[in-house]
Each structure stands twice: as structure tokens, then as C-alpha cells.
Scaffold this motif. Structure first.
Motif, short mmCIF file in Angstrom:
data_model
loop_
_atom_site.label_atom_id
_atom_site.label_comp_id
_atom_site.label_asym_id
_atom_site.label_seq_id
_atom_site.Cartn_x
_atom_site.Cartn_y
_atom_site.Cartn_z
N ARG A 128 0.84 -1.20 0.00
CA ARG A 128 0.00 0.00 0.00
C ARG A 128 0.88 1.25 0.00
O ARG A 128 1.98 1.24 0.54
N LYS A 133 -4.13 12.03 -0.39
CA LYS A 133 -4.48 11.80 1.02
C LYS A 133 -5.65 12.66 1.48
O LYS A 133 -5.70 13.86 1.21
N GLN A 184 -8.60 1.74 -2.89
CA GLN A 184 -9.08 1.84 -1.52
C GLN A 184 -10.10 2.97 -1.43
O GLN A 184 -9.86 4.06 -1.93
N ALA A 187 -12.11 5.81 4.85
CA ALA A 187 -13.20 5.93 5.83
C ALA A 187 -14.07 7.15 5.56
O ALA A 187 -15.28 7.12 5.73
N LYS A 213 -13.10 0.74 3.31
CA LYS A 213 -12.94 0.98 4.75
C LYS A 213 -14.29 1.31 5.39
O LYS A 213 -15.20 1.81 4.72
N ARG A 244 -11.67 -0.21 10.50
CA ARG A 244 -10.45 0.56 10.79
C ARG A 244 -10.63 1.49 11.99
O ARG A 244 -9.94 2.49 12.13
C1 PEP Z 1 -5.06 5.50 5.06
O1 PEP Z 1 -5.26 4.31 4.77
O2 PEP Z 1 -3.96 6.04 5.10
C2 PEP Z 1 -6.24 6.28 5.48
C3 PEP Z 1 -6.30 7.59 5.37
O3 PEP Z 1 -7.18 5.49 5.98
P1 PEP Z 1 -8.65 5.80 6.57
O4 PEP Z 1 -9.49 6.12 5.37
O5 PEP Z 1 -9.01 4.51 7.22
O6 PEP Z 1 -8.52 6.95 7.52
#
Ligand code: PEP
Ligand code: MN
Length: 347
Positions: A128, A133, A184, A187, A213, A244
Motif C-alpha cells: 500500500r 491523502k 481503496q 473511511a 474501509k 479501521r
Molecule cells: C489511510 O489508509 O492512510 C487512510 C487515510 O485510511 P482511513 O481512510 O481509514 O482513515
């Protein structure tokens, strides 16, 4: 099954209920008891609009559903025998591990290449790396499309399939064009139904595994499984559910650890469950225990943040990434525990 608040519906109430279900092609079969009466909905009771209208009636206590609200992700659906394979592993047959950096630093790609090699040596199956972000603060590093090339270069160097989060359709297109093997849904976007639909359409055309997630705010498990149903509805059932951690957090942890929902999910859906202990507890020191707890609860896999030098990482890595040594040991113990559970045939 309609349960009224009083022991029996009045003739007017029964007429109102009957009129609603008739609009949706169903009938009402009253089951009159001495103390309490219930009213069975005969027909396809999955229409949410019908259920909403019935639940809105002041004299109805609750509606108990016999049929599942999700047609494809339900454990009783025809897809129950569907298996997902990636990185040389068929989920359910071996512990499946995704590991790598929270965020790729485009200015220092060597950290990611070294992390990728360490992840491979630790026995993970998928690498990953965060390209774009979702950050709470708009002034912090938001990711960089250049990191996509670094992610794919790490794939070429290690042979590991790669996973990246996408937050909108443009990123989805770029990631799929680049050839990522897993997308992905983070969340924050697990409740973004437009994005879920777009991902469903895109991965139906270009088969790709989706790691979905759990939202911080998803209480009901049906809400989580229904989000997966949005993606599956377009024809690609390669969807993995990823608890998560949720809100509110436990003091000292980043979120409220939720690996314990694994057996509950498995009662409802055939979808594999891959737990992310890193975002759940949010501190490297607690990640190994959370990872093992997830396996003890019956998880099919783990998604763990790792970095060769966490203090040189960006995003979540300084706080929660495991160093290669700890990652290797965690994966070793997790695989051992997974094998014991399988041997002992604990459910
Ligand atoms: C991540 O996987 O770095 C992330 C931001 O995850 P989440 O969506 O679970 O906060
Ligand atoms: Mn992260």
C-alpha cells in the motif's frame, strides 16, 4: 414483519398499512395472538421506500425484516461461493496482508522503495502507498499525482500488487489507467454514494479489487455492507471490507477499535474482512496487539502501515507505522494464529 405498538392494529390502521404494501406489490397476512399480534409482509419486502413509509407510521413499533436489504453481498446470495485472489493468495485460504506507507513522499522516493522491499520480505502480499491523502487540515500535504509513478515503480521492483486510495473520479481514472491492482475507499468516503457508484462502474469494466474501509460514523453493520452493495451492483464483487476503528475514540487510541465486528460481519456477508489496526489504534506500540486481536476474531487479513524509518515518514507514518522488524514479527505471529484457528476449526 410488522410489529405494532399496541396488541392489535385497528381496522383503519390495518387498511392504511395494507394500502402502503399493496402499492409495492405486497400483501399483509395478520397473525393474531392472544396477547400480541404481528402482521407479515408477504412479497418482496426489500423496497426501502416501503419500509420507510411503514416505519413512519406512529402506531408501528418496528419492522423486522426476513429478507436481506442487500441482494449481492448477503451471505445467502448466489455470490456466497465467490472468492477473491490477489498477490498469490485466495482470501480465506491463507492470512492476507497488505502493508506499506501511509503516504508516499514524492521528494524522497527511496524511503518508499526501501519500505516496499521490507514489506515484501516481511511476507505481505500487497503493497500500500498513499498517493492522494484525505487530510483534516487543508494546509497539510495532500498527496501528489507524481507518487503514482513511484508506487508503480515499487511494484515493478518488488512484484507486489499495489493499493492506493482514491477520493474522486479523476483519481480513480488515473489510478486505474496506471494499473493499480487495488483501489481503496477511505473511511471518509465510505458514505460517498456517488463515488461508490463510480467505482462500481469503473471496476466492472476494469476488474480491480476494492478495499472498502468502514466509515468513522457507520454504526449499523448493514450500512457498511450496503456501501459494498453499491459497488457490487455494477457487476464486480471483488470487494473486501475493512474495519479501521470508529468515532468516538477511546482515550489514548486514535479511534474506537472495531476488530470485534468481524464475526458479526461474517454472519451477514460472504465478503472477506481485512482489518486495519493502524488507523484503529493509531500508535505503533499498540498495532501488533490489535492485529492479533483481529485474527483472533476471525479476520481474513490485515492492512498495516509500515515504514523503514517512521520518523522520516509523512502523513500518519511517524506515529503509527511499524518498522520492518516489528512488521515481520507481527505478520509471523498473525499467520501462526491464523493457522491455529484454522486447524482447531474455531468458527
Ligand atoms: C489511510 O489508509 O492512510 C487512510 C487515510 O485510511 P482511513 O481512510 O481509514 O482513515
Ligand atoms: Mn494513514
Amino acid at each position: 414483519m410488522i410489529l405494532p405498538k399496541s396488541n392489535r392494529l385497528t381496522p383503519e390502521q390495518l387498511a392504511e398499512v395494507t394500502a402502503i404494501v399493496t402499492e409495492f406489490g405486497c400483501k399483509i397476512q395478520p397473525i393474531i395472538g392472544a396477547v400480541r399480534s404481528i402482521y407479515a409482509i408477504v412479497g418482496d419486502e426489500r423496497d426501502e421506500l416501503m419500509i420507510n413509509r411503514l416505519e413512519g407510521l406512529s402506531y408501528i413499533d418496528r419492522i423486522d425484516r426476513i429478507q436481506s436489504p442487500f441482494k449481492l453481498m448477503d451471505k445467502r446470495s448466489d455470490l456466497a461461493t465467490h472468492r477473491i485472489a490477489l498477490g498469490g493468495v485466495t482470501l480465506g485460504e491463507e492470512l492476507f496482508v497488505i502493508a506499506g506507507a501511509c503516504t508516499i513522499d514524492p521528494k524522497n522516493p527511496n524511503y518508499f522503495y526501501e519500505t516496499a522491499q521490507a514489506v515484501k520480505e516481511a511476507g505481505a502480499h500487497v503493497l500500500r502507498g498513499g498517493v492522494w491523502k484525505p487530510r483534516t487540515n487543508p494546509y497539510t500535504f495532500q498527496g501528489d499525482t507524481k507518487s503514482l509513478e513511484i508506487l508503480l515503480e515499487a511494484h515493478r521492483r518488488t512484484g507486489l500488487p499495489v493499493d492506493a486510495e482514491v477520493m474522486d473520479e479523476q483519481q480513480l481514472g488515473l489510478a486505474l489507467d496506471a494499473g493499480v491492482h487495488m483501489v481503496q475507499v477511505g473511511a471518509r468516503n465510505a458514505l460517498n454514494y456517488s463515488l461508490l457508484r463510480a467505482i462500481g462502474r469503473a471496476v466492472a469494466e476494469r476488474p480491480t479489487v476494492v478495499l472498502l474501509k468502514r466509515s468513522l460514523h457507520m454504526g449499523a453493520l448493514n450500512e457498511f455492507i450496503s456501501a459494498a452493495e453499491y459497488i457490487a451492483a455494477f457487476g464486480n464483487p471483488n470487494i473486501i471490507l475493512c474495519p479501521r476503528g470508529t468515532a468516538p475514540s477511546i482515550d489514548g487510541y486514535r479511534n474506537h477499535p472495531d476488530e470485534s465486528i468481524t464475526p458479526l460481519l461474517k454472519e451477514k456477508t460472504w465478503a472477506p474482512v481485512v482489518v486495519d489496526p493502524s488507523h484503529s489504534v493509531g500508535k505503533a506500540a499498540y498495532v501488533p496487539a490489535c492485529a492479533l486481536a483481529a485474527v483472533a476474531y476471525g479476520a481474513d487479513g490485515l492492512c498495516i502501515e509500515a515504514h523503514v524509518s517512521p520518523n522520516h515518514g509523512i502523513g500518519d507514518d511517524p506515529k503509527q507505522a511499524l518498522t520492518p522488524g516489528v512488521l515481520s514479527e507481527t505478520i509471523r505471529q498473525a499467520k501462526q494464529l491464523w493457522a491455529i484457528r484454522r486447524q482447531e476449526k474455531i468458527s
